[in-house]
Write an enzyme that holds these catalytic residues in place. Structure first.
Site, PDB file in Angstrom:
ATOM      1  N   GLY A   1       0.822  -1.208   0.000  1.00  0.00           N
ATOM      2  CA  GLY A   1       0.000   0.000   0.000  1.00  0.00           C
ATOM      3  C   GLY A   1       0.856   1.258   0.000  1.00  0.00           C
ATOM      4  N   SER A   2       1.942   1.229   0.750  1.00  0.00           N
ATOM      5  CA  SER A   2       2.794   2.422   0.839  1.00  0.00           C
ATOM      6  C   SER A   2       3.412   2.755  -0.516  1.00  0.00           C
ATOM      7  CB  SER A   2       3.909   2.214   1.869  1.00  0.00           C
ATOM      8  OG  SER A   2       3.347   1.986   3.138  1.00  0.00           O
TER       9      SER A   2
ATOM     10  N   ASN B   1      -7.767   4.265   8.621  1.00  0.00           N
ATOM     11  CA  ASN B   1      -7.245   3.077   9.298  1.00  0.00           C
ATOM     12  C   ASN B   1      -7.345   3.168  10.817  1.00  0.00           C
ATOM     13  OD1 ASN B   1      -5.264   5.098   8.258  1.00  0.00           O
ATOM     14  ND2 ASN B   1      -3.912   4.084   9.724  1.00  0.00           N
TER      15      ASN B   1
ATOM     16  N   GLN C   1      -8.026   0.232   3.391  1.00  0.00           N
ATOM     17  CA  GLN C   1      -8.939  -0.234   4.434  1.00  0.00           C
ATOM     18  C   GLN C   1     -10.352  -0.495   3.904  1.00  0.00           C
ATOM     19  OE1 GLN C   1      -8.308  -1.000   7.647  1.00  0.00           O
ATOM     20  NE2 GLN C   1      -6.157  -0.418   7.614  1.00  0.00           N
TER      21      GLN C   1
ATOM     22  N   SER D   1      -3.715  -2.915  -0.619  1.00  0.00           N
ATOM     23  CA  SER D   1      -2.654  -3.722  -0.012  1.00  0.00           C
ATOM     24  C   SER D   1      -3.205  -5.109   0.304  1.00  0.00           C
ATOM     25  CB  SER D   1      -2.153  -3.053   1.267  1.00  0.00           C
ATOM     26  OG  SER D   1      -1.194  -3.883   1.882  1.00  0.00           O
TER      27      SER D   1
ATOM     28  N   HIS E   1      -2.041  -7.483   2.470  1.00  0.00           N
ATOM     29  CA  HIS E   1      -1.981  -8.054   3.824  1.00  0.00           C
ATOM     30  C   HIS E   1      -3.071  -7.541   4.755  1.00  0.00           C
ATOM     31  CE1 HIS E   1       0.004  -4.888   6.416  1.00  0.00           C
ATOM     32  NE2 HIS E   1       0.342  -4.404   5.238  1.00  0.00           N
TER      33      HIS E   1
ATOM     34  N   THR F   1      11.825  -7.928 -10.728  1.00  0.00           N
ATOM     35  CA  THR F   1      11.258  -9.256 -10.967  1.00  0.00           C
ATOM     36  C   THR F   1      10.019  -9.437 -10.100  1.00  0.00           C
ATOM     37  OG1 THR F   1      13.451 -10.089 -11.447  1.00  0.00           O
ATOM     38  CG2 THR F   1      11.759 -11.730 -10.899  1.00  0.00           C
TER      39      THR F   1
ATOM     40  N   CYS G   1       1.947   2.361  12.954  1.00  0.00           N
ATOM     41  CA  CYS G   1       3.048   3.194  12.465  1.00  0.00           C
ATOM     42  C   CYS G   1       3.423   4.272  13.464  1.00  0.00           C
ATOM     43  CB  CYS G   1       2.659   3.836  11.150  1.00  0.00           C
ATOM     44  SG  CYS G   1       1.707   2.741  10.129  1.00  0.00           S
TER      45      CYS G   1
END
Ligand SMILES: *Cc1c(COP(=O)(O)O)cnc(C)c1O
Length: 394
Positions: free
Chosen positions: A72-73, A153, A181, A201, A203, A239, A326
């Site tokens: 996501g970042s 979030n 989110q 994202s 995860h 890759t 974070c």
């Protein structure tokens, strides 16, 4: 007592079994480089293109509008820097965002301010929602980009994305949304909602860490962030993370499946939790009660400190958070809680509980059983609490 109660799903989620099973072959027999010409390379390539198609379908995007990133970042960084530098060529150097974005957005816009860009940070109301009139008034002839998150979030607030999309289209301004989110909680249709760029994202939706998606509407010019080989049609070198991409597509597809059913199940649990927790004295719910992610509950408890609360919860097997992963580690209160108008000392006592469809009523009951005792214990030791009680009895 359950062994571990994981209620920090806004920070990350467990991998689903089907995701792991889909990934394993790309770590074992199909380890080929997707750019290679022999069969295990071609198979890997096919898997990536199939994943791309599956993900495009989830958001009503076209297959060649989907790009894979490292999370996501990166998607946020690429969207914002890529559009900013491209638009700057035409003299457009103004960006509009909100005060409650994820740091992947805020630290990127701060970086761009140092690079000579001008950034407007929209206020939010006490629920954490932007004012679309304020947005419309902020748009100028040199506005290059509007970037507003779909859902927050920390406090789970959902922004009026349809309206924002309509406004951006009306003024012909590019619109990016961090939808990390929102995926799996709200149906997303990039065409109908006039979304030009969208960050996702894996995860956060029971997929692997280190894999993200950026949707870029066809025809939108964006500078590359990662230079190198010709992967991702020459737009993003390196890759491909084949197993990760396959896992991401399974996770995102599962997340976007049966949304209504999941939302009603999870929000029922959340509402039960909120109603019970608010019975604790001097507690409050942060964020909107209605425009809210189904799994998010964010509370403040006066007179205590979020970090100590988390430690005591952890000792009893509960994984929750205070603000976002974070910002923990720093003693600054959350920028989101301050933006909705909470004073510093109250913002410090926050607790975020974020649920997924893996959570059960038994787990919520367990939290409700231990939480009031922990809060009492902390308040008994707190000079801040003593002061609050004194002021109330005066
Ligand atoms: C988690 C999160 C991100 C960052 O995603 P990563 O894949 O961890 O880089 C960005 N925005 C929001 C809203 C998030 O919740």
């Amino acid at each position: 007592m359950p062994k571990l109660v994981y209620v920090d799903n806004a920070a990350t989620t467990n991998l689903s079994k089907s995701v792991i099973n889909a990934m394993i072959p790309y770590y074992t027999e199909n380890y080929g480089n997707p750019s290679s010409l022999y069969s295990i390379g071609r198979d890997a390539k096919k898997a990536i293109e199939f994943a791309r198609e599956e993900i495009a379908n989830c958001f009503n995007a076209d297959v060649n509008e989907i790009f894979f990133t490292s999370g996501g970042s990166e998607s946020d960084n690429w969207a914002i820097k890529g559009i900013a530098y491209e638009q700057a060529k035409k003299g457009k150097k103004h960006i509009i965002t909100s005060k409650i974005e994820h740091h992947a957005v805020l630290h990127t816009t701060e970086f761009l301010e140092n690079e000579g860009f001008e950034v407007t940070y929209l206020n939010v109301n006490e629920d954490g929602i932007i004012n679309t009139d304020e947005l419309e008034n902020a748009i100028k002839p040199d506005t290059a980009l509007v970037t507003i998150m779909y859902a927050n979030n920390e406090i789970g607030t959902i922004q009026p994305i349809d309206e924002i999309g309509t406004i951006c289209r009306k003024y012909n301004v590019i619109f990016h949304t961090d939808a990390v989110q929102a995926v799996g909680n709200i149906e997303i249709d990039v065409k109908k909602q006039n979304i030009d760029l969208l960050s996702v994202s894996a995860h956060k939706v029971h997929g692997p860490k280190g894999v993200g998606v950026l949707y870029v509407r066809r025809g939108i010019k964006i500078l590359n962030l990662i230079h190198g080989g010709a992967q991702e049609r020459g737009r993003r070198a390196s890759t491909e993370n084949v197993a990760g991409i396959v896992g991401a597509s399974v996770a995102i597809k599962e997340a976007c499946h049966n949304i209504n059913e999941k939302v009603s199940k999870i929000s029922r649990l959340r509402d039960y939790l909120i109603d019970e927790v608010l019975k604790i004295e001097k507690s409050r719910l942060n964020g909107s009660r209605t425009h809210r992610l189904p799994g998010n509950a964010n509370f403040c408890f006066e007179g205590i400190e979020g970090e100590s609360l988390l430690l005591l919860l952890d000792m009893q097997g509960v994984c929750a958070s205070s603000g976002s992963a974070c910002t923990s580690g720093s003693l600054d209160p959350s920028h989101v809680l301050l933006s909705i108008g909470l004073p510093h000392e109250i913002a410090h006592g926050s607790l975020r509980i974020s649920l997924s469809d893996y959570n059960t009523k038994e787990e919520i009951d367990y939290i409700l059983e231990i939480l009031p005792g922990i809060i009492n214990k902390l308040r008994e030791m707190s000079p801040l609490w003593e002061k609050i009680v004194c002021e109330n009895t005066k």
